[in-house]
Design a protein around this motif. Structure first.
Motif, PDB file in Angstrom:
ATOM      1  N   GLU A 157     120.139  64.945  23.607  1.00  0.00           N
ATOM      2  CA  GLU A 157     120.045  64.939  25.067  1.00  0.00           C
ATOM      3  C   GLU A 157     118.697  64.427  25.527  1.00  0.00           C
ATOM      4  O   GLU A 157     118.602  63.653  26.483  1.00  0.00           O
ATOM      5  CB  GLU A 157     120.294  66.353  25.623  1.00  0.00           C
ATOM      6  CG  GLU A 157     120.618  66.382  27.117  1.00  0.00           C
ATOM      7  CD  GLU A 157     119.399  66.341  28.030  1.00  0.00           C
ATOM      8  OE1 GLU A 157     119.567  65.992  29.198  1.00  0.00           O
ATOM      9  OE2 GLU A 157     118.272  66.648  27.567  1.00  0.00           O
ATOM     10  N   GLY A 160     118.498  60.611  25.567  1.00  0.00           N
ATOM     11  CA  GLY A 160     119.456  59.798  26.314  1.00  0.00           C
ATOM     12  C   GLY A 160     120.917  59.949  25.935  1.00  0.00           C
ATOM     13  O   GLY A 160     121.765  59.247  26.475  1.00  0.00           O
ATOM     14  N   THR A 185     119.782  74.026  33.647  1.00  0.00           N
ATOM     15  CA  THR A 185     119.126  73.777  34.941  1.00  0.00           C
ATOM     16  C   THR A 185     118.431  75.067  35.388  1.00  0.00           C
ATOM     17  O   THR A 185     118.383  76.047  34.645  1.00  0.00           O
ATOM     18  CB  THR A 185     120.180  73.370  36.000  1.00  0.00           C
ATOM     19  OG1 THR A 185     121.248  74.316  35.945  1.00  0.00           O
ATOM     20  CG2 THR A 185     120.729  71.980  35.748  1.00  0.00           C
ATOM     21  N   LEU A 199     122.467  66.387  40.474  1.00  0.00           N
ATOM     22  CA  LEU A 199     121.436  65.986  39.512  1.00  0.00           C
ATOM     23  C   LEU A 199     121.131  64.519  39.762  1.00  0.00           C
ATOM     24  O   LEU A 199     122.023  63.756  40.134  1.00  0.00           O
ATOM     25  CB  LEU A 199     121.964  66.127  38.075  1.00  0.00           C
ATOM     26  CG  LEU A 199     122.183  67.535  37.538  1.00  0.00           C
ATOM     27  CD1 LEU A 199     122.994  67.449  36.249  1.00  0.00           C
ATOM     28  CD2 LEU A 199     120.856  68.235  37.272  1.00  0.00           C
ATOM     29  N   MET A 202     119.015  58.241  36.147  1.00  0.00           N
ATOM     30  CA  MET A 202     117.753  57.750  35.608  1.00  0.00           C
ATOM     31  C   MET A 202     117.869  56.341  35.057  1.00  0.00           C
ATOM     32  O   MET A 202     118.895  55.967  34.486  1.00  0.00           O
ATOM     33  CB  MET A 202     117.377  58.755  34.511  1.00  0.00           C
ATOM     34  CG  MET A 202     116.661  58.253  33.332  1.00  0.00           C
ATOM     35  SD  MET A 202     114.944  58.497  33.617  1.00  0.00           S
ATOM     36  CE  MET A 202     114.762  60.118  33.009  1.00  0.00           C
ATOM     37  N   ARG A 332     114.217  57.786  39.092  1.00  0.00           N
ATOM     38  CA  ARG A 332     115.255  58.827  39.253  1.00  0.00           C
ATOM     39  C   ARG A 332     116.191  58.343  40.339  1.00  0.00           C
ATOM     40  O   ARG A 332     115.741  57.924  41.412  1.00  0.00           O
ATOM     41  CB  ARG A 332     114.615  60.146  39.666  1.00  0.00           C
ATOM     42  CG  ARG A 332     113.685  60.740  38.636  1.00  0.00           C
ATOM     43  CD  ARG A 332     114.436  61.514  37.564  1.00  0.00           C
ATOM     44  NE  ARG A 332     113.540  61.906  36.489  1.00  0.00           N
ATOM     45  CZ  ARG A 332     113.906  62.621  35.440  1.00  0.00           C
ATOM     46  NH1 ARG A 332     115.155  63.047  35.322  1.00  0.00           N
ATOM     47  NH2 ARG A 332     113.048  62.923  34.504  1.00  0.00           N
ATOM     48  N   HIS A 366     116.650  53.814  28.382  1.00  0.00           N
ATOM     49  CA  HIS A 366     117.950  54.471  28.532  1.00  0.00           C
ATOM     50  C   HIS A 366     118.131  54.811  29.986  1.00  0.00           C
ATOM     51  O   HIS A 366     117.220  54.664  30.803  1.00  0.00           O
ATOM     52  CB  HIS A 366     118.085  55.706  27.653  1.00  0.00           C
ATOM     53  CG  HIS A 366     117.042  56.751  27.896  1.00  0.00           C
ATOM     54  ND1 HIS A 366     116.951  57.455  29.074  1.00  0.00           N
ATOM     55  CD2 HIS A 366     116.041  57.211  27.128  1.00  0.00           C
ATOM     56  CE1 HIS A 366     115.946  58.297  28.992  1.00  0.00           C
ATOM     57  NE2 HIS A 366     115.356  58.168  27.837  1.00  0.00           N
ATOM     58  N   GLU A 400     119.176  69.403  42.270  1.00  0.00           N
ATOM     59  CA  GLU A 400     117.955  69.336  41.478  1.00  0.00           C
ATOM     60  C   GLU A 400     117.580  67.897  41.145  1.00  0.00           C
ATOM     61  O   GLU A 400     118.403  66.991  41.175  1.00  0.00           O
ATOM     62  CB  GLU A 400     118.133  70.129  40.192  1.00  0.00           C
ATOM     63  CG  GLU A 400     118.012  71.624  40.436  1.00  0.00           C
ATOM     64  CD  GLU A 400     117.727  72.371  39.161  1.00  0.00           C
ATOM     65  OE1 GLU A 400     116.608  72.228  38.635  1.00  0.00           O
ATOM     66  OE2 GLU A 400     118.618  73.085  38.701  1.00  0.00           O
ATOM     67  N   GLY A 402     116.171  66.796  38.179  1.00  0.00           N
ATOM     68  CA  GLY A 402     116.291  66.397  36.778  1.00  0.00           C
ATOM     69  C   GLY A 402     117.603  65.675  36.522  1.00  0.00           C
ATOM     70  O   GLY A 402     118.435  65.517  37.420  1.00  0.00           O
ATOM     71  N   SER A 403     117.755  65.228  35.286  1.00  0.00           N
ATOM     72  CA  SER A 403     118.933  64.432  34.934  1.00  0.00           C
ATOM     73  C   SER A 403     119.630  64.993  33.701  1.00  0.00           C
ATOM     74  O   SER A 403     118.972  65.368  32.731  1.00  0.00           O
ATOM     75  CB  SER A 403     118.522  62.989  34.623  1.00  0.00           C
ATOM     76  OG  SER A 403     117.703  62.478  35.656  1.00  0.00           O
ATOM     77  N   ILE A 404     120.930  65.053  33.766  1.00  0.00           N
ATOM     78  CA  ILE A 404     121.744  65.316  32.569  1.00  0.00           C
ATOM     79  C   ILE A 404     122.826  64.240  32.604  1.00  0.00           C
ATOM     80  O   ILE A 404     123.890  64.432  33.180  1.00  0.00           O
ATOM     81  CB  ILE A 404     122.347  66.747  32.564  1.00  0.00           C
ATOM     82  CG1 ILE A 404     121.262  67.801  32.829  1.00  0.00           C
ATOM     83  CG2 ILE A 404     123.044  67.024  31.235  1.00  0.00           C
ATOM     84  CD1 ILE A 404     121.777  69.229  32.923  1.00  0.00           C
ATOM     85  N   PRO A 405     122.496  63.073  32.013  1.00  0.00           N
ATOM     86  CA  PRO A 405     123.347  61.891  32.208  1.00  0.00           C
ATOM     87  C   PRO A 405     124.811  62.108  31.855  1.00  0.00           C
ATOM     88  O   PRO A 405     125.688  61.479  32.423  1.00  0.00           O
ATOM     89  CB  PRO A 405     122.710  60.855  31.278  1.00  0.00           C
ATOM     90  CG  PRO A 405     121.296  61.291  31.114  1.00  0.00           C
ATOM     91  CD  PRO A 405     121.305  62.789  31.205  1.00  0.00           C
TER      92      PRO A 405
HETATM   93  N1  BES Z   1     117.487  70.183  31.156  1.00  0.00           N
HETATM   94  C1  BES Z   1     116.922  68.934  31.523  1.00  0.00           C
HETATM   95  C2  BES Z   1     117.416  68.425  32.856  1.00  0.00           C
HETATM   96  C3  BES Z   1     116.991  69.212  34.061  1.00  0.00           C
HETATM   97  C4  BES Z   1     115.737  69.750  34.150  1.00  0.00           C
HETATM   98  C5  BES Z   1     117.866  69.347  35.092  1.00  0.00           C
HETATM   99  C6  BES Z   1     115.376  70.452  35.263  1.00  0.00           C
HETATM  100  C7  BES Z   1     117.504  70.030  36.219  1.00  0.00           C
HETATM  101  C8  BES Z   1     116.254  70.602  36.298  1.00  0.00           C
HETATM  102  C9  BES Z   1     117.240  67.899  30.438  1.00  0.00           C
HETATM  103  O1  BES Z   1     117.035  68.408  29.154  1.00  0.00           O
HETATM  104  C10 BES Z   1     116.291  66.749  30.584  1.00  0.00           C
HETATM  105  O2  BES Z   1     115.121  66.926  30.381  1.00  0.00           O
HETATM  106  N2  BES Z   1     116.805  65.575  30.903  1.00  0.00           N
HETATM  107  C11 BES Z   1     116.018  64.392  30.956  1.00  0.00           C
HETATM  108  C12 BES Z   1     116.931  63.219  30.967  1.00  0.00           C
HETATM  109  C13 BES Z   1     116.929  62.302  29.876  1.00  0.00           C
HETATM  110  C14 BES Z   1     117.771  61.101  30.045  1.00  0.00           C
HETATM  111  C15 BES Z   1     115.903  62.250  28.860  1.00  0.00           C
HETATM  112  C16 BES Z   1     115.193  64.337  32.205  1.00  0.00           C
HETATM  113  O3  BES Z   1     115.629  64.826  33.260  1.00  0.00           O
HETATM  114  O4  BES Z   1     114.099  63.788  32.141  1.00  0.00           O
END
Ligand code: BES
Ligand code: MN
Ligand code: MN
Length: 462
Positions: A157, A160, A185, A199, A202, A332, A366, A400, A402-405
């Protein structure tokens, strides 16, 4: 015995097991830790087996494996698919940790007076997906499992999820479920439970700016030949205007604008700007003009330099015009921006703004799609009811940054609603030194997950 009683009786062991998992430095980004990432996959496999899952399997991919397991008690009952990730971010810089990142310790903090577990991955995501395995164990042990359950825990994860897409597409039938639970999250706070419904996506780019064919004496050539670091800084600075609006042509074309009513609802979430600034030790916030902090994070796209390097950074002073300069830049994204399109727009623009004195290379690392999930599905209602039961307060929906693709892919390919059922806090220092996860968050999370299963099966029966 009830799930709550089982949890009370076993909570020390539940903590010790999580500590064991946190001791494995499963950093997916760094080849040095390859063996450890695989060890973490095996740990997850054993945990699933011990908790009572069937068909537990390490599914190999060209990268790190996906761990799968399931318990089908009755094909006529609803099925819950749990997704999580056992890989973690690099722990660097190690010197900024108060205790070693892979030697978990319990410490009390102002926000976690009952104690928090300090370790890389404590909140993101080991502490959070492990709650699901423990909730499953508790429901199995107390003969209280009301739904079928499937687990899919991946190890890429943080880099990417490159191989998860193919796995999902190739295993649609096996992964079929009525709802997908993801604890990865935040909530607004222990007194303000919330469920994430948005979310960001990215697009992650790397750029190289090249000047002369070798490093040059900065006296003999300085002022006459382009310095790629100076040029790169100027180019980066031009990517946003004085209103922090991104200047890449076409960047905002597909951005969904929310209605005034939707924006107002979003801004009704509890948020204290001075507390926010205080916790970060900043005098002021910084972002796109015309939007609140909640909006800047939840519904607006942004662009950030994650790293920039080149030239001489060693001890003392060296007088040199470097030949090359580099930067890692992430954007983002929000609905309906497409990361491939944005990556292309970025590349075209970045090349167009380069002066003739340099050459530019642009590479996309990615990316991933943004996602908005329903706040009225059966799954959401069950999550809402479960949180209301354990927190004594109705959770509110939040978006939020952050990203969870993989969430968008789940929606598209599996057709079931993902529920972003996170129990962390934004102060848990994800991706940062001293990452931690509250013991109370961990335990209440396990209880709330079990409660979700009860509510979801009851709602399905209606
Ligand atoms: N758990 C996070 C995503 C997240 C963090 C969602 C905080 C909401 C709040 C996940 O592990 C993460 O870090 N995702 C990366 C994405 C990725 C493509 C490397 C991110 O958001 O940078
Ligand atoms: Mn995560
Ligand atoms: Mn992460």
């Amino acid at each position: 015995m009830s799930v709550a009683a089982y949890l009370e009786k076993n909570k020390d062991r539940f903590l010790q097991e999580l500590f064991d998992l946190l001791r494995i430095p499963s950093v997916s980004a760094d080849p040095k830790f390859k063996g450890d990432v695989v060890a973490a996959a095996n740990f997850v496999k054993n945990s699933l087996e011990k908790a009572g899952a069937d068909q537990v399997e390490i599914c190999e991919t060209p990268g790190f494996p996906i761990v799968y397991g399931e318990k089908i008690i009755d094909p006529n009952l609803p099925t819950v698919l749990v997704y999580g990730h056992y890989d973690v971010q690099p722990a660097d810089p190690y010197e900024l940790w108060d205790s070693p990142p892979f030697e978990p310790v319990l410490k009390k903090t102002a926000i976690h007076p009952e104690g928090a577990i300090f370790a890389r991955g404590a909140a993101d995501d080991k502490g959070q997906f492990y709650m699901h395995i423990k909730a499953f164990e508790a429901m199995m042990a107390t003969s209280d499992l009301p739904c079928n359950v499937k687990f899919m825990i991946e190890g890429e994860e943080e880099i990417g999820s490159d191989n998860l897409d193919k796995f999902v597409l190739a295993n649609k039938e096996r992964l079929k479920a009525d709802v997908i639970l993801i604890s990865d999250t935040h909530m607004i706070g222990m007194d303000n439970p919330s469920i994430t419904v948005g979310l960001r996506g990215m697009a992650y780019m790397e750029v190289e700016v090249c000047g002369s064919n070798r490093d040059l004496h900065s006296g003999s050539y300085g002022g006459a030949v382009a310095n790629p670091i100076n040029v790169l800084c100027k180019m980066i600075a031009s990517l946003k205007d004085e209103n922090e609006h991104i200047t890449i042509p076409g960047f905002y074309e597909k951005v969904q604008e929310l209605s005034a009513a939707q924006r107002q609802r979003l801004n009704e979430a509890p948020f204290d700007l001075s507390e926010y600034k205080g916790k970060l030790d900043i005098q002021d916030v910084h972002g796109e003009k015309g939007y609140s902090t909640i909006e800047r994070i939840g519904i607006r796209p942004t662009l950030d330099v994650n790293g920039i390097w080149g030239g001489y950074t060693g001890e003392g002073a060296k007088t040199v015009l470097p030949s090359k300069a580099f930067a890692k830049i992430s954007m983002r994204l929000v609905p309906d921006q497409d990361w491939h399109e944005i990556a292309t727009l970025f590349e075209t623009h970045f090349k167009a703004i380069a002066p003739a004195s340099v050459t530019v290379k642009v590479k996309a690392h990615h990316g991933g799609a943004p996602a908005v999930v329903s706040d009225s599905s059966l799954g959401y209602q069950a999550a809402e009811a479960a949180m209301e039961e354990t927190f004594g307060k109705r959770p509110i929906p939040t978006r939020e940054g952050g990203s969870i693709p993989i969430v968008a892919l789940f929606q598209k390919e599996l057709g079931s609603d993902p529920i972003l059922f996170g129990f962390g806090l934004d102060t848990d220092a994800l991706h940062s030194p001293n990452e931690h996860y509250g013991v109370k968050n961990y335990l209440i999370g396990i209880e709330t997950i079990a409660s979700f299963f009860r509510h979801f099966s009851a709602l399905q029966g209606k």
